[in-house]
Design an enzyme around this catalytic site. Structure first.
Site, PDB file in Angstrom:
ATOM      1  N   SER A  86       0.852  -1.189   0.000  1.00 44.61           N
ATOM      2  CA  SER A  86       0.000   0.000   0.000  1.00 44.61           C
ATOM      3  C   SER A  86       0.883   1.232   0.000  1.00 44.61           C
ATOM      4  O   SER A  86       2.015   1.182   0.493  1.00 44.61           O
ATOM      5  CB  SER A  86      -0.877   0.003   1.261  1.00 44.61           C
ATOM      6  OG  SER A  86      -1.582   1.226   1.387  1.00 44.61           O
ATOM      7  N   TYR A  99      -1.230  -1.499  10.370  1.00 46.73           N
ATOM      8  CA  TYR A  99      -1.428  -1.578   8.916  1.00 46.73           C
ATOM      9  C   TYR A  99      -0.178  -1.097   8.182  1.00 46.73           C
ATOM     10  O   TYR A  99       0.328  -1.777   7.279  1.00 46.73           O
ATOM     11  CB  TYR A  99      -2.645  -0.757   8.512  1.00 46.73           C
ATOM     12  CG  TYR A  99      -3.069  -0.941   7.078  1.00 46.73           C
ATOM     13  CD1 TYR A  99      -3.972  -1.938   6.722  1.00 46.73           C
ATOM     14  CD2 TYR A  99      -2.569  -0.128   6.065  1.00 46.73           C
ATOM     15  CE1 TYR A  99      -4.372  -2.105   5.403  1.00 46.73           C
ATOM     16  CE2 TYR A  99      -2.953  -0.293   4.747  1.00 46.73           C
ATOM     17  CZ  TYR A  99      -3.857  -1.278   4.415  1.00 46.73           C
ATOM     18  OH  TYR A  99      -4.247  -1.444   3.109  1.00 46.73           O
TER      19      TYR A  99
END
Length: 189
Positions: A86, A99
């Site tokens: 990401s 995350y």
């Protein structure tokens, strides 16, 4: 037709059983794209180790375990791995510790796989930005902030996976698919 096989990406036993159930003889492409999408954990002081692992286990450990369990089949096909990281591996919003760490770890795992598995198996990653995976109607402002004039769509990521799966001279790379957002300086004043 496609036969879905469900597994818990945070469980070594579940992954092992799912790969066995698939019954591969060879595997051309493994795409590791699983785990919670919501990156927000809340304040660090309130985050438990279980909270932390709710991102690390499925995203990072799951990618490692899937690669390990699929390795004989990937080697047989001279296949490739595409890991989903990401843009949050490079930039963060408040309270996104697990995350961001998981996605950053996937970048490290990707280049380690590329070096350790080559030349038999290639490994790359995709770093998506804002991808409208739910099909929500987004505001004009949401689209306009992207240099390409729109938020990303699932098809943009599919195109990137297709490219990386066939790009025989590309390994150990992270392809950012974010409509140019990582290159845009954003100041509020």
């Amino acid at each position: 037709g496609i036969q879905p096989i469900w597994c818990d990406l945070s469980s070594e036993e579940s992954i092992r059983a799912a790969v066995a159930e698939a019954g591969f003889e060879q595997l051309d492409l493994l795409v590791n794209n699983g785990g919670p999408a919501d990156p927000v954990a809340g304040p660090l002081e309130e985050m438990s180790l279980n909270d932390w692992n709710s991102w690390i286990a499925p995203h990072l450990n799951g990618s490692f375990l899937m690669a390990r369990e699929c390795m004989p089949y990937l080697r047989a096909a001279k296949g490739s791995i595409v890991n989903m990281t990401s843009t949050r591996a490079y930039q963060s919003e408040p309270d996104t510790y697990g995350y961001a760490a998981a996605k950053g770890g996937i970048i490290g795992l990707t280049h380690a796989l590329a070096i350790g598995l080559g030349p038999d198996v290639r490994a790359n990653a995709i770093a998506p930005g804002w991808i409208n995976s739910t099909g929500d109607v987004l505001s004009g402002e949401a689209h306009a902030q992207h240099p390409v004039g729109r938020a990303g769509e699932v098809e943009d990521i599919v195109d990137a996976v297709v490219y990386l799966s066939g790009a025989g001279f590309v390994t150990g790379q992270v392809l950012t698919v974010d409509g140019g957002m990582r290159r845009r300086m954003i100041y509020t004043a």
